[in-house]
Scaffold this active site. Structure first.
Site, PDB file in Angstrom:
ATOM      1  N   SER A 121       0.821  -1.214   0.000  1.00 13.14           N
ATOM      2  CA  SER A 121       0.000   0.000   0.000  1.00 13.14           C
ATOM      3  C   SER A 121       0.853   1.261   0.000  1.00 13.14           C
ATOM      4  O   SER A 121       0.325   2.355  -0.176  1.00 13.14           O
ATOM      5  CB  SER A 121      -0.897   0.023   1.240  1.00 13.14           C
ATOM      6  N   HIS A 142      -2.550  -3.119  -5.914  1.00 11.62           N
ATOM      7  CA  HIS A 142      -2.963  -2.831  -4.544  1.00 11.62           C
ATOM      8  C   HIS A 142      -4.468  -3.012  -4.379  1.00 11.62           C
ATOM      9  O   HIS A 142      -5.260  -2.169  -4.791  1.00 11.62           O
ATOM     10  CB  HIS A 142      -2.544  -1.399  -4.162  1.00 11.62           C
ATOM     11  N   GLU A 154      -5.560  -0.455  -7.235  1.00 14.45           N
ATOM     12  CA  GLU A 154      -4.596   0.503  -7.783  1.00 14.45           C
ATOM     13  C   GLU A 154      -3.493  -0.270  -8.509  1.00 14.45           C
ATOM     14  O   GLU A 154      -2.827  -1.117  -7.896  1.00 14.45           O
ATOM     15  CB  GLU A 154      -3.985   1.354  -6.673  1.00 14.45           C
ATOM     16  N   ASN A 192      -4.135   6.373  -0.739  1.00 15.51           N
ATOM     17  CA  ASN A 192      -3.463   6.595   0.542  1.00 15.51           C
ATOM     18  C   ASN A 192      -2.717   7.916   0.579  1.00 15.51           C
ATOM     19  O   ASN A 192      -2.638   8.561   1.631  1.00 15.51           O
ATOM     20  CB  ASN A 192      -2.509   5.436   0.847  1.00 15.51           C
TER      21      ASN A 192
END
Length: 592
Positions: A121, A142, A154, A192
């Site tokens: 991540s 991800h 992702e 994130n």
């Protein structure tokens, strides 16, 4: 033509790895799952079995399909069993060296066409790829937790990832029923990077005692429609996990806004990791529980000490625009007599007509009786002179967002209102203390920032400059609860809570687009599907108006002088070009 993936491998069968195994198997793909030892392998297999059993019990999977799914999964402890797979997804713990060791070992086992994907991540895909002899065939993949449920994946490309590899994996993600987004190799990727910068800023607000935890969380839930407030979300993620992600983001970016707020390290050291330990920003009934229990930081409910409150029965509203009429409706429906001050009789009559129209809609929808409609309208009167507000216990100013105009109004109110009258401004960005300075009673002046439409939105930011009396703050907080609003308390600085957290996030999104890191659609998809937000940042910017957004971002930068708050040049250019969003038909997207 996209590559077919009939057989894939997954290394690591923790929560994420087991979920990824299930996703592949659900799509009819054979999976070879590898764990470090027999105990871990058995636990991983059990996780998949339990998850699919729950799906059957909820009617989302039938028993025959579950049996077929489990037959497609082979669990092993031997990496060499991955020799003939077309893709391997690594999902081991978030440590660079451990992940690199897995890829190095796989490089000597798998065929030259096998694609290596990491579920990291935050770690650098580039740093992992160079530990292999096939850096062009290494990508980030991800998944979000829980993988069988969350739609977002992702896909992270490095500067040497082969384009056909990205396209093949993207097509695979679509086959899995996911919503893939493609981005470059930067710590935090899309979701994130935007999410944790926002969370870190919220922690900084809490740490500086600018606003309490409940107020910060309620502001973003009720003001932006977020599914969770930032501090409750930090507790869910785990403070240690959040700290590691921020540390990695800061290591790669050297952006001060990515440096973890110091209080995070202190809380981690004290073992306050969030829900999993039973204490974080909040206290929980027990470790792992979602039930919040009262602790030493829990604020008393509004009106807990009635002796500290001023009586309010008659309310004045200065202004006849959209916000003013909405505020008038809110108070009148709650049983307060409301005096509306307009610049002319026609303006006042127009404000009452607007309230009547809104109430009629509620009657048609069955949300209000005709008797309540008539009673509400009967509590509203109008005036042209400020003197008509002389006997009000509270006056709410809701006129143009111009400091000079507002100060003139407050000066006039100061002359006519009785002693003890609370004077409130609905400003969304101007300093409340500047309005207070225009009066001889700064202790009675406060901010009451309603959100548009005022009759619908629950949030009110109660803004207390250093001059405001504590009993005025307590009275307004209690009053908000009585008119069925959610009051949040904060200090008097640009953006208050909501705009101070929302618009830097929006600006970061524009900067991400400007750097060609990801597309408008991919960034919006990442934040909607990955973080559960009601709208992506660019869809929201187009709704708010790029000119309005630019003005707010300029005010935030002017006050805080944080480099990351400076409006992204792309936003400035779009405003200059007249692309202001939906209201002009052109913004980050074109509208018909």
């Amino acid at each position: 033509m996209a590559r077919e993936f009939a057989r894939v491998g997954v290394v690591g069968l923790g929560t994420m790895g087991a979920g990824i195994v299930e996703v592949f198997a659900r799509a009819g793909i054979e999976v070879v799952a590898v764990e470090v030892d027999e105990a871990a392998a058995a636990h991983g297999r059990e996780h998949v079995e339990n998850s699919t059993a729950r799906a059957v019990s909820r009617g989302k999977l039938d028993e025959a399909d579950r049996t077929a799914l489990l037959e497609r999964v082979r669990v092993t402890t031997d990496l060499t069993d991955l020799a003939d797979v077309a893709l391997v997804v690594e999902a081991v713990p978030e440590r660079l060296e451990l992940k690199a060791q897995v890829f190095t070992a796989l490089d000597g086992i798998c065929g030259p066409d096998t694609i290596f994907a990491s579920n990291t991540s935050s770690l650098s895909i580039t740093e992992l790829s160079v530990r292999t002899e096939r850096p062009g065939r290494v990508v980030g993949m991800h998944f979000f937790n829980p993988a069988p449920v969350q739609a977002l994946v992702e896909l992270v490309r490095t500067v040497v990832t082969e384009p056909e590899v990205v396209e093949d994996v993207r097509e695979l993600a679509v086959r899995l029923g996911k919503s893939p987004v493609v981005c470059g190799d930067r710590a935090g990727f899309i979701a994130n990077q935007l999410l944790f910068t926002y969370l870190n800023q919220a922690v900084g607000m809490f740490e500086s005692h600018y606003a309490g935890r409940e107020d910060l969380d309620a502001a973003m839930k009720f003001g932006c429609g977020y599914p969770m407030g930032p501090l409750a979300l930090m507790d869910l993620i785990g403070l240690d996990t959040a700290y590691e992600i921020l540390e990695e983001m800061y290591r790669q970016s050297r952006n001060q806004r990515h440096a973890p707020a110091p209080v995070l390290k202190q809380m981690i050291t004290a073992g306050l990791l969030g829900r999993k330990t039973g204490r974080g920003f909040y206290t929980y009934a027990e470790p792992g529980s979602s039930e919040v229990v009262a602790d030493g930081l829990t604020p008393p409910p509004p009106g807990a000490d009635d002796s500290a409150l001023r009586p309010v029965s008659r309310v004045g509203v200065v202004g006849t625009g959209t916000m003013a009429t909405g505020i008038t409706e809110v108070f009148a429906k709650a049983g307060y007599h409301v005096v509306v001050r307009g610049r002319s009789e026609s303006k006042g009559d127009g404000a009452v007509a607007a309230v009547r129209k809104s109430l009629e809609k509620a009657v048609v929808k069955g949300k209000l009786s005709e008797a309540d409609r008539d009673a509400t309208l009967g509590r509203i009167t109008t005036t042209v002179d400020f003197s008509g507000l002389a006997e009000c216990d509270l006056v709410v100013e809701a006129i143009a967002e111009d400091l000079g105009v507002k100060q003139a109004a407050f000066s006039a109110l100061d002359e006519v209102c009785k002693p003890g009258t609370i004077l409130a401004t609905t400003t969304s960005s101007l300093p409340v203390v500047e309005c207070a300075a225009a009066t001889s009673r700064p202790e009675d002046v406060i901010g009451m920032h309603f959100f548009n439409p005022a009759a619908v939105m629950k949030l009110v930011e109660v803004v207390s400059p250093i001059t405001t009396s504590p009993e005025v703050t307590a009275t307004v907080r209690d009053l908000c609860a009585k008119i069925r609003k959610a009051p949040v308390l904060c200090g008097d600085r640009a953006g208050f809570i909501v705009n101070a957290l929302l618009f830097p996030y929006l600006n970061d999104s524009v900067a991400m687009l400007e750097a060609h890191y990801a597309t408008v659609d991919d960034i919006d998809s990442a934040m909607k599907n990955g973080c559960g937000l009601p709208m992506g940042p660019f869809a929201l910017l187009d709704v708010v108006g790029l000119d309005v957004s630019l003005a707010i971002e300029r005010s935030l930068y002017q006050e805080f002088r944080v480099p990351g708050f400076a409006p992204a040049p792309l936003l400035e250019h779009l405003v200059t070009a007249g692309r202001l969003g939906r209201k002009t038909g052109h913004g980050f997207r074109d509208y018909s």
